[in-house]
Design a protein around this motif. Sequence first.
Motif, short mmCIF file in Angstrom:
data_model
loop_
_atom_site.label_atom_id
_atom_site.label_comp_id
_atom_site.label_asym_id
_atom_site.label_seq_id
_atom_site.Cartn_x
_atom_site.Cartn_y
_atom_site.Cartn_z
N ALA A 9 0.82 -1.21 0.00
CA ALA A 9 0.00 0.00 0.00
C ALA A 9 0.85 1.26 0.00
O ALA A 9 0.45 2.29 -0.54
N THR A 10 2.04 1.18 0.60
CA THR A 10 2.89 2.37 0.72
C THR A 10 4.34 2.08 0.34
O THR A 10 5.24 2.81 0.75
N GLN A 11 4.57 1.03 -0.41
CA GLN A 11 5.93 0.71 -0.85
C GLN A 11 5.90 0.07 -2.22
O GLN A 11 4.90 -0.52 -2.63
N THR A 37 13.95 -1.02 1.67
CA THR A 37 12.61 -0.73 2.14
C THR A 37 12.66 -0.35 3.62
O THR A 37 13.28 -1.07 4.42
N THR A 389 3.42 1.49 -4.73
CA THR A 389 3.84 2.88 -4.82
C THR A 389 4.33 3.36 -3.46
O THR A 389 3.78 2.94 -2.42
N ASP A 390 5.34 4.20 -3.46
CA ASP A 390 5.81 4.81 -2.21
C ASP A 390 5.27 6.23 -2.06
O ASP A 390 5.72 6.97 -1.18
N ALA A 391 4.29 6.59 -2.92
CA ALA A 391 3.72 7.93 -2.84
C ALA A 391 2.21 7.88 -3.09
O ALA A 391 1.69 8.48 -4.03
N PRO A 392 1.46 7.16 -2.24
CA PRO A 392 0.02 7.04 -2.48
C PRO A 392 -0.73 8.37 -2.41
O PRO A 392 -1.69 8.58 -3.16
N GLU A 393 -0.28 9.27 -1.52
CA GLU A 393 -0.96 10.58 -1.43
C GLU A 393 -0.79 11.38 -2.72
O GLU A 393 -1.71 12.05 -3.18
N LEU A 407 -7.19 5.35 -0.23
CA LEU A 407 -5.85 5.04 0.27
C LEU A 407 -5.96 4.09 1.45
O LEU A 407 -6.55 4.44 2.48
N GLN A 409 -4.00 1.28 4.17
CA GLN A 409 -2.76 0.90 4.83
C GLN A 409 -2.62 -0.62 4.75
O GLN A 409 -3.61 -1.35 4.65
N ASP A 410 -1.39 -1.09 4.80
CA ASP A 410 -1.18 -2.53 4.80
C ASP A 410 -1.98 -3.16 5.94
O ASP A 410 -1.93 -2.71 7.09
#
Length: 422
Positions: A9-11, A37, A389-393, A407, A409-410
């Motif tokens: 979700a964020t990586q 990571t 993606t490391d840039a979800p926002e 958006l 979270q894991d």
Amino acid sequence: MEIIIHRGATQIGGSVTEYRYNGWRLFVDFGEQLPGTPVYVQLDMEGLTKGDLSKSAMLITHYHGDHIGNIHQIPMEIPVFMGKLGIEIQKITSNHLKEVDRKQACLLERLNKAIPFEAGTAFEFGPFEIMPIVIDHSAFDACAFKIKTDDTSVFHTGDFRTHGFRSGKFLKAIDKYIGKVDYVICEGTNVKRSDAALQSEHDLQKQLEAEFWQYKFNIVYLSSTNIDRLFSLYHAALRIGIPFIVDSHQKRIMDAVVKSDHIWAKSSLYKYGKCKPMVLKYDKDNPGEHLISEKFIAFLKQKGYVLIARSNPRFDHLIDKMPGESKQCYLSMWNGYVSNPASPSYNKELAAALGKGYLYRHTSGHCDMKNLRKLFVQLSPKAIIPIHTDAPEAFAKLFNDQWPVRLLQDGDLFILHSKKLF
């Protein structure tokens, strides 16, 4: 239908996504996390690595390690579905590495039980109807999936791009096999490079061909499983009339594609021309060395060459013996491997092999933001969920002018509604 992004979700990399419906579980990818990571997460998931496994299955989008690298942790009773040629390519790679990497031996064992699917032909697992389509990526036979239940439809993109050799047919395939969907679960690798002008594979091939005319002795450091790039360079060398040299492992991968009945393998790009690639031989008297005779050296001195190399002592010793006081080196993979010595991704052997005067000749395996928008317009989803993606926002900021972007979270569980959101 419900979704859980266990990781991704964020990586970028380490992808694991789960879809649930009426007690059934469909997982997509089980990859390794990329070097560097920030947070390492060891996953132990109900229905995949423990608990009741009777209603679980795994889909694999493609053979890159950040998508397939942990499938050896999946119990044998869980079916693993993957494209036929993708299975074969990874089996060749794992077989090549199994003596030096125990994990590859485990991957090979698991892949021997994998179930191949045919792109463009839907199949079912429990209540899930799955339509795989072949997409363009830096891994051959990469697939995206339409996943449908009684109440919801999802398009799971996997990793893809729209600037490869076959990308012109992508939206036509979407129209033919996918249609409209309720949700898009979409990779966002390049979101931080939203204005990047990505060079097409065709233009990259033309650039390298021009440089092969200019430089007689060429050494290209390239992933052996980047099939498009391998064949692109082969045909560039063929047109110029200089030898294209690979080792036996690289040749086995190329042969697998040439002999395949894969729909894309019908293209002339994946066929051998008048002169096949030259294959390096091993020196039986000197284990760990390539055999290079005086006759071979004289031939290369006259003709020139394009050598596909890897950063290891065997290739280093070979290159030292090959003709050409001025050899032109190229890096044709992600430059993060050599750009920052402080990075966990830094490969000092590759950096040393390239030296100072190398040329960086590469293009991304991932989609730019302009063409992501075109895909969303065609799919007309009720909402989009970014992964990989490391840039979800930043992803949300780019696209929430036209579509709701959820958006997660894991580990979050989210219910995928068929009704329109917002």
